[in-house]
Scaffold this motif. Structure first.
Motif, mmCIF file in Angstrom:
data_model
loop_
_atom_site.group_PDB
_atom_site.id
_atom_site.type_symbol
_atom_site.label_atom_id
_atom_site.label_comp_id
_atom_site.label_asym_id
_atom_site.label_seq_id
_atom_site.Cartn_x
_atom_site.Cartn_y
_atom_site.Cartn_z
ATOM 1 N N MET A 1 -6.112 -13.592 3.220
ATOM 2 C CA MET A 1 -5.559 -12.248 3.563
ATOM 3 C C MET A 1 -6.729 -11.316 3.757
ATOM 4 N N ARG A 2 -6.527 -10.255 4.835
ATOM 5 C CA ARG A 2 -7.775 -9.203 4.894
ATOM 6 C C ARG A 2 -6.927 -7.975 4.435
ATOM 7 N N PHE A 3 -7.598 -7.031 3.485
ATOM 8 C CA PHE A 3 -6.983 -6.058 3.129
ATOM 9 C C PHE A 3 -7.766 -4.767 3.531
ATOM 10 N N LEU A 4 -7.244 -3.764 4.054
ATOM 11 C CA LEU A 4 -7.663 -2.496 4.200
ATOM 12 C C LEU A 4 -7.583 -1.822 2.923
ATOM 13 N N CYS A 5 -8.722 -1.038 2.583
ATOM 14 C CA CYS A 5 -8.836 -0.547 1.177
ATOM 15 C C CYS A 5 -9.033 0.705 1.263
ATOM 16 N N LEU A 6 -8.193 1.577 0.740
ATOM 17 C CA LEU A 6 -8.510 3.329 0.912
ATOM 18 C C LEU A 6 -8.567 3.709 -0.656
ATOM 19 N N HIS A 7 -9.491 4.485 -0.924
ATOM 20 C CA HIS A 7 -9.736 4.874 -2.210
ATOM 21 C C HIS A 7 -8.945 6.212 -2.614
ATOM 22 N N GLY A 8 -9.040 6.846 -3.917
ATOM 23 C CA GLY A 8 -8.243 8.057 -4.400
ATOM 24 C C GLY A 8 -9.063 9.449 -4.024
ATOM 25 N N MET A 9 -8.546 10.319 -3.983
ATOM 26 C CA MET A 9 -9.287 11.724 -3.926
ATOM 27 C C MET A 9 -10.223 11.905 -4.973
ATOM 28 N N GLY A 10 -11.466 12.268 -4.474
ATOM 29 C CA GLY A 10 -12.600 12.534 -5.551
ATOM 30 C C GLY A 10 -13.286 11.498 -5.803
ATOM 31 N N THR A 11 -13.228 10.188 -5.234
ATOM 32 C CA THR A 11 -13.979 9.073 -5.354
ATOM 33 C C THR A 11 -14.607 8.613 -4.069
ATOM 34 N N ASN A 12 -14.625 7.292 -3.891
ATOM 35 C CA ASN A 12 -15.268 6.728 -2.688
ATOM 36 C C ASN A 12 -14.913 5.135 -2.602
ATOM 37 N N GLU A 32 -10.310 -11.052 1.802
ATOM 38 C CA GLU A 32 -11.390 -10.073 2.202
ATOM 39 C C GLU A 32 -11.025 -8.712 2.064
ATOM 40 N N TYR A 33 -11.847 -8.065 1.666
ATOM 41 C CA TYR A 33 -11.365 -6.626 1.031
ATOM 42 C C TYR A 33 -12.386 -5.571 1.887
ATOM 43 N N VAL A 34 -11.918 -4.727 2.695
ATOM 44 C CA VAL A 34 -12.641 -3.801 3.744
ATOM 45 C C VAL A 34 -12.391 -2.565 3.051
ATOM 46 N N PHE A 35 -13.497 -1.833 2.585
ATOM 47 C CA PHE A 35 -13.308 -0.491 1.977
ATOM 48 C C PHE A 35 -13.698 0.541 2.703
ATOM 49 N N VAL A 36 -13.101 1.581 2.934
ATOM 50 C CA VAL A 36 -13.027 2.778 3.943
ATOM 51 C C VAL A 36 -13.674 3.965 3.038
ATOM 52 N N ASP A 37 -14.415 4.476 3.435
ATOM 53 C CA ASP A 37 -14.714 6.148 2.773
ATOM 54 C C ASP A 37 -14.088 7.145 3.607
ATOM 55 N N ILE A 81 -9.478 0.726 12.720
ATOM 56 C CA ILE A 81 -8.588 -0.557 12.578
ATOM 57 C C ILE A 81 -8.776 -1.316 13.864
ATOM 58 N N GLU A 82 -8.589 -0.619 15.088
ATOM 59 C CA GLU A 82 -8.781 -1.473 16.261
ATOM 60 C C GLU A 82 -10.129 -2.167 16.514
ATOM 61 N N SER A 83 -11.066 -1.585 15.985
ATOM 62 C CA SER A 83 -12.226 -2.217 15.984
ATOM 63 C C SER A 83 -12.590 -3.297 14.943
ATOM 64 N N GLU A 84 -12.253 -3.271 13.744
ATOM 65 C CA GLU A 84 -12.459 -3.834 12.512
ATOM 66 C C GLU A 84 -11.299 -4.834 12.114
#
Length: 223
Positions: A1-12, A32-37, A81-84
């Motif tokens: 599984m591929r996960f798009l990972c989005l952090h919380g406010m005031g972190t990264n 696979e985990y893809v972390f986005v800033d 998301i379209e590109s990655e």
């Protein structure tokens, strides 16, 4: 599984990697985990200094009540998301969970109307999730939060909700997002660890969070 990972406010993204490290280890390989800033500077979240290095930048995804900022966020994420992509699911915390839920709700609305969707998510994993904005209204220049009393259960794909009723940082987070998701396909773990991702507080939180995440993934693969 591929996960798009989005952090919380005031972190990264790096902070969210640390916050989810024990849960991801418990889930095992094959993912696979893809972390986005985020792109908006923000004050550091409470306690984040304990797991970061000096001089690290802290971020959020959009400014409060700013339609231009929300639109930029939507466009940036759509392009990413379209590109990655594609991504099977999202894993997100706090503000990031609200953003992720906005994408899932919009995907379902487009598909129900038999329109093309830029997203193809199968499930969502939410930690202490914030409220979600209405991406359809955003396309018309209106920033509106989805309201379950008005919009109903707008997310019907499998979801996992890992949150606390004792959220001193953002009271109401978790519960608000849970109310947007259909009951029959939602897994839930309520903990006593405050506004956080279970992990550092002990093994029980990791075990229970992993359990509901695995059940969500299994349900998504059956549909």
């Amino acid at each position: 599984m591929r996960f798009l990972c989005l952090h919380g406010m005031g972190t990264n993204g790096k902070v969210f990697e640390v916050q989810t490290s024990r849960i991801r280890l418990s889930l095992g390989g094959g993912h696979e985990y893809v972390f986005v800033d985020g792109s908006v500077s923000a004050p550091a979240a409470p306690g984040v200094d304990l797991i970061t290095s000096s001089g690290e930048e802290f971020l959020r995804f959009a400014k409060d009540d700013d339609v231009d900022s929300a639109m930029q966020l939507y466009n940036d994420l759509s392009s990413f998301i379209e590109s990655e992509g594609p991504f099977d699911g999202v894993m997100a915390f706090s503000e990031g969970a609200g953003v992720a839920a906005s994408l899932l709700a919009y995907q379902e609305r487009l598909m129900a109307a038999q329109k093309s969707s830029p997203f193809r998510f199968k499930f969502g994993i939410f930690f202490c999730g914030a409220g979600a904005f209405d991406a359809e209204s955003l396309q018309q220049g209106i920033l509106r939060e989805l309201d379950p009393s008005v919009d109903g259960r707008v997310i019907t794909m499998p979801t996992a909700h890992i949150w606390t009723r004792h959220d001193q940082v953002h009271p109401g987070f978790g519960q608000k997002l849970r109310a947007l998701c259909a009951d029959g396909v939602a897994e839930e773990y309520l903990h006593d660890f405050g506004h956080s991702v279970p992990g550092a507080q002990g093994e029980e939180g990791v075990v229970e969070a992993t359990r509901v995440i695995r059940r969500t993934i299994e349900r998504a693969t059956r549909t």
